[in-house]
Design a protein around this motif. Structure first.
Motif, PDB file in Angstrom:
ATOM      1  N   LEU A  71       1.231   1.166   9.137  1.00 35.42           N
ATOM      2  CA  LEU A  71       1.497   0.539  10.791  1.00 35.42           C
ATOM      3  C   LEU A  71       1.325  -0.846  10.514  1.00 35.42           C
ATOM      4  O   LEU A  71       0.593  -1.750   9.545  1.00 35.42           O
ATOM      5  N   VAL A 125      -9.185   7.221   6.819  1.00 37.56           N
ATOM      6  CA  VAL A 125      -8.756   7.259   8.140  1.00 37.56           C
ATOM      7  C   VAL A 125      -8.835   8.236   7.604  1.00 37.56           C
ATOM      8  O   VAL A 125      -8.863  10.066   7.880  1.00 37.56           O
ATOM      9  N   TYR A 165       1.982   7.086   5.528  1.00 35.84           N
ATOM     10  CA  TYR A 165       1.804   6.491   7.244  1.00 35.84           C
ATOM     11  C   TYR A 165       1.622   5.394   7.492  1.00 35.84           C
ATOM     12  O   TYR A 165       1.053   5.002   5.977  1.00 35.84           O
ATOM     13  N   MET A 224       0.736  -2.120   0.033  1.00 37.83           N
ATOM     14  CA  MET A 224      -0.248  -0.428  -0.303  1.00 37.83           C
ATOM     15  C   MET A 224       1.075   1.213   0.164  1.00 37.83           C
ATOM     16  O   MET A 224      -0.006   2.270  -0.372  1.00 37.83           O
ATOM     17  N   LEU A 225       1.915   1.200   0.136  1.00 41.28           N
ATOM     18  CA  LEU A 225       2.951   1.792   0.105  1.00 41.28           C
ATOM     19  C   LEU A 225       3.661   2.627  -1.060  1.00 41.28           C
ATOM     20  O   LEU A 225       3.689   1.562  -1.678  1.00 41.28           O
ATOM     21  N   SER A 262      -7.418   3.156   4.505  1.00 43.56           N
ATOM     22  CA  SER A 262      -6.790   4.523   4.867  1.00 43.56           C
ATOM     23  C   SER A 262      -7.691   5.647   4.055  1.00 43.56           C
ATOM     24  O   SER A 262      -7.656   6.610   4.561  1.00 43.56           O
ATOM     25  N   PRO A 283      -9.396   0.591   1.354  1.00 44.38           N
ATOM     26  CA  PRO A 283     -10.136   1.593   1.800  1.00 44.38           C
ATOM     27  C   PRO A 283      -9.968   1.768   2.919  1.00 44.38           C
ATOM     28  O   PRO A 283     -10.751   3.169   3.729  1.00 44.38           O
ATOM     29  N   GLU A 341      -2.413  11.078  -0.417  1.00 40.57           N
ATOM     30  CA  GLU A 341      -3.108   9.774  -1.505  1.00 40.57           C
ATOM     31  C   GLU A 341      -2.604   8.493  -0.906  1.00 40.57           C
ATOM     32  O   GLU A 341      -2.302   7.687  -0.156  1.00 40.57           O
ATOM     33  N   ALA A 342      -3.516   7.843  -1.647  1.00 42.28           N
ATOM     34  CA  ALA A 342      -4.223   6.648  -1.176  1.00 42.28           C
ATOM     35  C   ALA A 342      -4.720   5.593  -2.189  1.00 42.28           C
ATOM     36  O   ALA A 342      -5.545   6.228  -3.043  1.00 42.28           O
ATOM     37  N   TYR A 357      -1.657  -4.069  14.385  1.00 36.70           N
ATOM     38  CA  TYR A 357      -2.168  -3.524  14.822  1.00 36.70           C
ATOM     39  C   TYR A 357      -3.485  -2.280  14.053  1.00 36.70           C
ATOM     40  O   TYR A 357      -3.092  -1.641  15.206  1.00 36.70           O
ATOM     41  N   TRP A 358      -3.901  -3.233  13.371  1.00 35.88           N
ATOM     42  CA  TRP A 358      -4.885  -2.539  12.714  1.00 35.88           C
ATOM     43  C   TRP A 358      -6.244  -2.409  13.601  1.00 35.88           C
ATOM     44  O   TRP A 358      -6.063  -3.470  14.102  1.00 35.88           O
ATOM     45  N   MET A 414      -7.207  -0.805  14.964  1.00 35.87           N
ATOM     46  CA  MET A 414      -8.113  -0.321  16.868  1.00 35.87           C
ATOM     47  C   MET A 414      -8.424   1.326  16.645  1.00 35.87           C
ATOM     48  O   MET A 414      -7.775   1.795  17.833  1.00 35.87           O
TER      49      MET A 414
HETATM   50  C1  COA Z   1      -4.480   2.056   6.766  1.00 43.53           C
HETATM   51  C2  COA Z   1      -3.779   1.981   7.828  1.00 43.53           C
HETATM   52  C3  COA Z   1      -2.871   3.012   7.945  1.00 43.53           C
HETATM   53  C4  COA Z   1      -5.440   2.256   8.497  1.00 43.53           C
HETATM   54  O1  COA Z   1      -5.406   2.028  10.260  1.00 43.53           O
HETATM   55  P1  COA Z   1      -5.837   1.844  11.744  1.00 43.53           P
HETATM   56  O2  COA Z   1      -5.115   2.572  12.769  1.00 43.53           O
HETATM   57  O3  COA Z   1      -6.123   0.349  11.325  1.00 43.53           O
HETATM   58  O4  COA Z   1      -7.036   2.477  11.038  1.00 43.53           O
HETATM   59  P2  COA Z   1      -7.847   3.062  12.093  1.00 43.53           P
HETATM   60  O5  COA Z   1      -8.831   1.868  12.997  1.00 43.53           O
HETATM   61  O6  COA Z   1      -7.814   4.248  12.489  1.00 43.53           O
HETATM   62  O7  COA Z   1      -9.004   3.761  11.158  1.00 43.53           O
HETATM   63  C5  COA Z   1      -9.722   2.584   9.912  1.00 43.53           C
HETATM   64  C6  COA Z   1     -10.723   3.189   9.017  1.00 43.53           C
HETATM   65  O8  COA Z   1     -11.453   2.390   8.282  1.00 43.53           O
HETATM   66  C7  COA Z   1     -11.889   1.586   8.079  1.00 43.53           C
HETATM   67  N1  COA Z   1     -11.566   0.265   7.181  1.00 43.53           N
HETATM   68  C8  COA Z   1     -11.328  -0.469   7.599  1.00 43.53           C
HETATM   69  N2  COA Z   1     -11.413  -0.773   6.321  1.00 43.53           N
HETATM   70  C9  COA Z   1     -11.491  -1.058   6.361  1.00 43.53           C
HETATM   71  C10 COA Z   1     -12.633  -1.519   4.088  1.00 43.53           C
HETATM   72  N3  COA Z   1     -12.028  -3.134   3.793  1.00 43.53           N
HETATM   73  N4  COA Z   1     -13.479  -0.641   3.883  1.00 43.53           N
HETATM   74  C11 COA Z   1     -14.119  -0.234   4.461  1.00 43.53           C
HETATM   75  N5  COA Z   1     -13.126   0.983   5.642  1.00 43.53           N
HETATM   76  C12 COA Z   1     -12.966   0.399   6.603  1.00 43.53           C
HETATM   77  C13 COA Z   1     -12.151   1.487  10.225  1.00 43.53           C
HETATM   78  O9  COA Z   1     -14.014   0.605   9.681  1.00 43.53           O
HETATM   79  C14 COA Z   1     -11.762   2.464   9.665  1.00 43.53           C
HETATM   80  O10 COA Z   1     -13.245   3.904  10.286  1.00 43.53           O
HETATM   81  P3  COA Z   1     -13.015   3.985  11.617  1.00 43.53           P
HETATM   82  O11 COA Z   1     -12.811   4.074  12.457  1.00 43.53           O
HETATM   83  O12 COA Z   1     -15.360   4.957  11.058  1.00 43.53           O
HETATM   84  O13 COA Z   1     -14.715   2.342  12.226  1.00 43.53           O
HETATM   85  C15 COA Z   1      -3.176   0.508   8.090  1.00 43.53           C
HETATM   86  O14 COA Z   1      -4.462  -0.304   7.459  1.00 43.53           O
HETATM   87  C16 COA Z   1      -1.597   0.402   7.183  1.00 43.53           C
HETATM   88  O15 COA Z   1      -0.743   0.757   7.846  1.00 43.53           O
HETATM   89  N6  COA Z   1      -2.297   0.108   6.280  1.00 43.53           N
HETATM   90  C17 COA Z   1      -0.495  -0.842   5.144  1.00 43.53           C
HETATM   91  C18 COA Z   1       0.088   0.888   5.076  1.00 43.53           C
HETATM   92  C19 COA Z   1      -0.948   1.761   4.290  1.00 43.53           C
HETATM   93  O16 COA Z   1      -2.062   1.817   3.850  1.00 43.53           O
HETATM   94  N7  COA Z   1      -0.676   2.669   4.924  1.00 43.53           N
HETATM   95  C20 COA Z   1      -1.743   4.067   3.899  1.00 43.53           C
HETATM   96  C21 COA Z   1      -1.206   4.293   2.605  1.00 43.53           C
HETATM   97  S1  COA Z   1      -2.488   5.583   2.026  1.00 43.53           S
END
Ligand code: COA
Length: 190
Positions: free
Chosen positions: A93, A137, A91, A35-36, A134, A132, A126-127, A97-98, A100
């Protein structure tokens, strides 16, 4: 000296050499690196060492990276690039740790720092379209859609369709109550 940001559950601090093992373990997960934009897969010790050294060289100038620490060590990172022009947030994680709310909490603290310390009117992100979580978030933090794009993924060896987003300073200030587990405005900068 680099600031330390504190939230309800996390500390955001300068990355250091003590983070290398955790970086290799957590950023070495393809589900993270795919995703990065610039993180390679496989992610080796040399990559982690280079990133730590890079963070030390650029801190406070054009870029700033924070290690996200839950009290037991690094669990991810949040970075800003192009701090002097149009800042861009990135960013990640570690997978354990996802889901939460950690990134919402960490990114909120980092953005509070950005808008406090830097006289900027907006920040961009940019995601990839297939990310979804990210996008959720970013929207929670007040980012608004700002166009379609194409984002390189070094780990995937391909360019992927992406969504570009932008957060205006005013939009961030008016959405802070909705994020960070009710901790908005309580981050401490030490
Ligand atoms: C993206 C990432 C940072 C999210 O971290 P996280 O701590 O799990 O995020 P949060 O728990 O704060 O919030 C995630 C939100 O996405 C929502 N979500 C999770 N999966 C989802 C999906 N498949 N479809 C829609 N929403 C989704 C969650 O419900 C939450 O929203 P809510 O609080 O309104 O319920 C983590 O998954 C990650 O590091 N992924 C790999 C690297 C990456 O993607 N980095 C960003 C590049 S742009």
């Amino acid at each position: 000296m680099a600031e330390i940001l504190k939230t309800a559950r996390l500390v955001l601090r300068a990355p250091d050499e003590g983070d290398i093992d955790r970086l290799v373990e957590l950023a070495g997960d393809y589900e993270v690196s795919k995703m990065l934009a610039v993180v390679p897969h496989p992610y080796e010790r040399d990559h982690a060492e280079d990133w730590i050294a890079h963070c030390g060289e650029v801190a406070g100038d054009e870029e700033r990276s924070f290690a996200i620490d839950d009290g037991n060590g690094l669990i991810g990172a949040v970075s800003f690039r192009r701090l002097r022009e149009s800042p861009r947030i990135g960013y990640w994680l570690g997978r354990p740790y996802w889901g939460m709310g950690y990134m919402s909490e960490a990114a909120h603290a980092a953005l509070t720092w950005l808008f406090s310390v830097h006289d900027v009117t907006s920040v961009v992100a940019e995601a990839m379209r297939d990310n979804p979580a990210s996008i959720a978030v970013l929207r929670k933090l007040g980012f608004a859609d700002d166009g379609e794009g194409s984002c390189d993924s070094r780990a995937r060896g391909a360019a992927l369709p992406s969504l570009q987003l932008r957060l205006q300073r005013n939009a961030f200030l008016t959405t802070t109550q909705a994020v960070a587990g009710g901790q908005a405005g309580k981050e401490l900068i030490g």
